[in-house]
Design an enzyme around this catalytic site. Structure first.
Site, PDB file in Angstrom:
ATOM      1  N   THR A  11       0.835  -1.210   0.000  1.00 54.62           N
ATOM      2  CA  THR A  11       0.000   0.000   0.000  1.00 54.62           C
ATOM      3  C   THR A  11       0.869   1.260   0.000  1.00 54.62           C
ATOM      4  OG1 THR A  11      -1.672  -1.197   1.244  1.00 54.62           O
ATOM      5  CG2 THR A  11      -1.852   1.190   1.245  1.00 54.62           C
ATOM      6  N   VAL A  12       1.813   1.328   0.939  1.00 56.29           N
ATOM      7  CA  VAL A  12       2.613   2.561   1.055  1.00 56.29           C
ATOM      8  C   VAL A  12       3.609   2.672  -0.098  1.00 56.29           C
ATOM      9  CG1 VAL A  12       4.153   3.905   2.539  1.00 56.29           C
ATOM     10  CG2 VAL A  12       2.345   2.521   3.578  1.00 56.29           C
ATOM     11  N   LYS A 100       6.895   1.528  11.764  1.00 60.50           N
ATOM     12  CA  LYS A 100       6.897   1.888  13.201  1.00 60.50           C
ATOM     13  C   LYS A 100       7.372   0.748  14.079  1.00 60.50           C
ATOM     14  CE  LYS A 100       2.784   0.964  11.448  1.00 60.50           C
ATOM     15  NZ  LYS A 100       1.682   1.464  10.653  1.00 60.50           N
ATOM     16  N   VAL A 127       4.655   7.626  12.357  1.00 61.34           N
ATOM     17  CA  VAL A 127       3.649   8.094  13.326  1.00 61.34           C
ATOM     18  C   VAL A 127       2.741   9.110  12.646  1.00 61.34           C
ATOM     19  CG1 VAL A 127       3.259   9.243  15.543  1.00 61.34           C
ATOM     20  CG2 VAL A 127       5.314   7.862  15.222  1.00 61.34           C
ATOM     21  N   ILE A 131       0.578  13.259   8.830  1.00 63.54           N
ATOM     22  CA  ILE A 131       0.749  14.425   9.722  1.00 63.54           C
ATOM     23  C   ILE A 131       2.229  14.653   9.993  1.00 63.54           C
ATOM     24  CG2 ILE A 131       0.190  15.426  11.979  1.00 63.54           C
ATOM     25  CD1 ILE A 131      -2.031  13.345  12.241  1.00 63.54           C
ATOM     26  N   GLY A 182      -7.986   0.129   3.192  1.00 66.71           N
ATOM     27  CA  GLY A 182      -6.516   0.119   3.235  1.00 66.71           C
ATOM     28  C   GLY A 182      -5.928   0.791   4.463  1.00 66.71           C
ATOM     29  N   ASP A 196      -0.123  -1.240  17.545  1.00 65.61           N
ATOM     30  CA  ASP A 196       0.322  -0.212  16.590  1.00 65.61           C
ATOM     31  C   ASP A 196       0.419   1.158  17.293  1.00 65.61           C
ATOM     32  OD1 ASP A 196       0.628   0.695  13.636  1.00 65.61           O
ATOM     33  OD2 ASP A 196      -0.981   1.970  14.396  1.00 65.61           O
ATOM     34  N   LYS A 200       3.818   3.606  18.213  1.00 67.56           N
ATOM     35  CA  LYS A 200       3.893   5.039  17.872  1.00 67.56           C
ATOM     36  C   LYS A 200       4.159   5.889  19.110  1.00 67.56           C
ATOM     37  CE  LYS A 200       0.980   4.359  13.826  1.00 67.56           C
ATOM     38  NZ  LYS A 200      -0.403   4.245  13.355  1.00 67.56           N
ATOM     39  N   GLY A 299      -3.489   5.275   5.463  1.00 66.88           N
ATOM     40  CA  GLY A 299      -3.897   5.319   4.055  1.00 66.88           C
ATOM     41  C   GLY A 299      -2.690   5.507   3.154  1.00 66.88           C
TER      42      GLY A 299
HETATM   43  N1  HSE Z   1      -2.875   0.562  10.669  1.00 62.64           N
HETATM   44  C1  HSE Z   1      -2.372   1.872  10.938  1.00 62.64           C
HETATM   45  C2  HSE Z   1      -3.516   2.748  11.399  1.00 62.64           C
HETATM   46  C3  HSE Z   1      -1.743   2.418   9.694  1.00 62.64           C
HETATM   47  O1  HSE Z   1      -4.667   2.339  11.255  1.00 62.64           O
HETATM   48  O2  HSE Z   1      -3.294   3.833  11.916  1.00 62.64           O
HETATM   49  C4  HSE Z   1      -0.956   3.657   9.889  1.00 62.64           C
HETATM   50  O3  HSE Z   1       0.105   3.475  10.765  1.00 62.64           O
END
Ligand code: HSE
Length: 414
Positions: A11-12, A100, A127, A131, A182, A196, A200, A299
Site C-alpha cells: 500500500t505505502v 513503526k 507516526v 501528519i 486500506g 500499533d 507510535k 492510508g
Molecule cells: N494501521 C495503521 C492505522 C496504519 O490504522 O493507523 C498507519 O500506521
C-alpha cells in the site's frame, strides 16, 4: 542525479512510486537536483505495471549500487526490514521508513549506525501517517522541554469507534470496512489490540524524552472489549471513547508514565473531536503550552506523502551530519501501571441498590450514569481519581460481592 530505491510495493510503497512520478518535476525543484526512482524491490511480479522495468527481487543489486543514495523501506515488520536497513546505512545510503515496528524496537541502534556512517535514518511516516509530527517535535519545538504527549495514533481503531458512536455499526463490520479502505495493518490485531498505537507512542516518547522507550514496557490495551452500551454511557455525560496513547515525563528524573488505553475523553476537547481515520496528537511543551497536530493517520497517499517528504529531506542533507537521535536504553524506564492515577468508568450487573451503596463505600463520591434502555440490574458510574493499585483492590472487592463487571474504561482529563 540522485537515485532512489523503494523496498516493498504494498500500500505505502505503491503510493510512494505514484507520488514520485506524479510530482517528479516539483520534487526535483524542491530537492535541487535531478531524481530517479531506479529500483522497486518486491518478491512479487508486476508485469503490467508502467514501472515494470524498475522492479527487482535482488536486494544486493540495490545495496551495491553506489548511485542509489536514498532508500525507502516500506516493507514493514522486523525482518528482513532490519537487515536491509542496516545494510543500506552501512553502505552509505540514507534510509526513510514508515515502519513503526522497526523504529520502536530498533530505533536507537539504527540511528547510531546512521550517525556513524554520516547518513540519515528518517521516519516521519511511522507516526500519524501524513501528519508532520517527528520533524516538528525534533526541530520546530526544539526550544521546549516536552512534558507530555497524548494522541489518537491509530486510524483503524478511530474509524471503528467513530462508526460505533455515530452509526451504531458493529465492531466487525467497521473493521472489515477499514481493511477494505486500506487503513488496517496486514494483521489487524495490531490495530485493535493497541500494539500499533503502542509502537507510535514509544517513538514519540523516545524522541521527546531522549532515551529509547520499548513497547514491552508500555501497558497496552485495545478496543476489543468496548461495547455499544459503554459508548452510550459515555455519550450520556459528554464523553466519547477513543484509543489514547500517552506518555508523560517522569517528575525529577523519575520514570516515564506511558500507556495505551481506550478512554472516556470529553467530546468537546481537541482530541474528542478527532474522528474517522484522522489522528490527533497533543504535545505539551514548557514554552509553547499545548500544540495539536491533526490529519489523516493512515492510508496510501497520506503515508506516501510523509515518506516522500523524508526522501527530499535526505537528498538535501546528503553529506551533512544527521542530528535526529536518542540514547539507547536497557528498558525498564516506564513506571508500572499500578502507579498510574486515573478515574474509572465501571458498568456492573447486580442489585442496583446494593451496587450504589457498595460503589460509594469502596470508591468514595462516584458519579452515577444512565442510558436509554438501561436494564433494571445494571449500574454504571465514574469513580474519583485514584492510583490503579487502589482501583484494582476496590474492583476486586466489588467482584467478590457477587457483582458482574461488564465494562471498565479509564476516564482521562482531555
Ligand atoms: N494501521 C495503521 C492505522 C496504519 O490504522 O493507523 C498507519 O500506521
Amino acid at each position: 542525479m540522485t537515485n532512489i530505491a523503494v523496498l516493498g510495493y504494498g500500500t505505502v510503497g505503491s503510493g510512494v512510486v505514484e507520488v514520485f512520478f506524479k510530482h517528479r518535476d516539483s520534487l526535483q525543484k524542491k530537492a535541487g537536483q535531478e531524481l530517479d526512482l531506479k529500483y522497486i524491490l518486491d518478491v512479487r511480479d508486476f508485469p503490467d505495471s508502467p514501472y515494470a522495468d524498475r522492479f527487482t527481487k535482488n536486494f544486493e543489486q540495490i545495496a551495491n549500487d553506489e548511485t542509489v543514495k536514498v532508500v525507502a523501506e516500506v516493507i514493514g515488520g522486523l525482518e528482513p526490514a532490519f537487515t536491509f536497513t542496516k545494510t543500506c546505512l552501512e553502505n552509505g545510503k540514507s534510509v526513510v521508513t514508515s515502519n513503526k515496528e522497526l523504529v520502536a524496537q530498533k530505533g536507537a541502534e539504527l540511528l547510531e549506525i546512521a550517525r556513524k556512517h554520516h547518513v540519515n535514518y528518517l521516519f516521519e511516516a511511522s507516526v500519524g501517517g501524513g501528519i508532520p509530527i517527528i520533524r516538528p517535535l525534533h526541530m520546530c519545538l526544539a526550544a521546549n522541554q516536552i512534558d507530555e504527549i497524548a494522541g489518537i495514533l491509530n486510524g483503524t481503531t478511530n474509524f471503528i469507534l467513530t462508526k460505533m458512536i455515530r452509526e451504531n455499526m458493529s465492531f466487525a463490520d467497521a473493521l472489515a470496512l477499514a481493511q477494505k479502505l486500506g487503513y488496517a495493518e496486514r494483521n489487524p490485531a495490531a490495530d485493535v489490540e493497541g500494539h500499533d498505537a503502542c509502537r507510535k507512542i514509544c517513538i514519540l516518547a523516545s524522541l521527546s524524552f531522549g532515551e529509547h522507550v520499548y513497547p514491552k514496557d508500555v501497558y497496552t490495551q485495545g478496543i476489543t472489549d468496548i461495547t455499544l452500551e459503554d459508548v452510550a454511557y459515555a455519550a450520556s455525560c459528554g464523553y466519547v471513547i477513543k484509543l489514547i496513547g500517552r506518555a508523560k515525563r517522569g517528575a525529577d528524573g523519575g520514570k516515564i508514565s506511558a500507556m495505551v488505553t481506550p478512554a472516556f475523553i470529553r467530546h468537546e476537547s481537541q482530541l474528542g473531536t478527532v474522528d474517522d481515520v484522522f489522528n490527533g496528537i497533543l504535545v505539551r511543551g514548557d514554552a509553547t503550552g499545548d500544540v495539536v497536530f491533526y490529519g489523516k493517520g493512515a492510508g496510501k497517499l497520506p503515508t506516501a506523502s510523509a515518506v516522500m517528504g523524508d526522501i527530499i529531506e535526505c537528498v538535501k542533507a546528503l553529506d551533512t551530519s544527521p542530528s535526529l537521535r536518542w540514547n539507547p536504553s536497557a528498558g525498564g524506564n516506564v513506571a508500572p501501571r499500578e502507579e498510574n492515577v486515573t478515574a474509572m468508568y465501571l458498568r456492573c450487573r447486580s442489585d442496583t441498590v446494593m451496587l450504589a451503596q457498595a460503589a460509594k463505600k469502596l470508591f468514595g463520591e462516584v458519579q452515577p450514569l444512565s442510558r436509554e434502555g438501561q436494564p433494571a440490574d445494571e449500574y454504571a458510574f465514574i469513580t474519583p481519581e485514584k492510583t490503579e493499585k487502589e482501583l484494582d483492590a476496590a474492583i476486586a472487592k466489588l467482584a467478590g460481592m457477587d457483582v458482574e463487571i461488564l465494562g471498565k474504561v479509564r476516564v482521562l482529563d482531555y
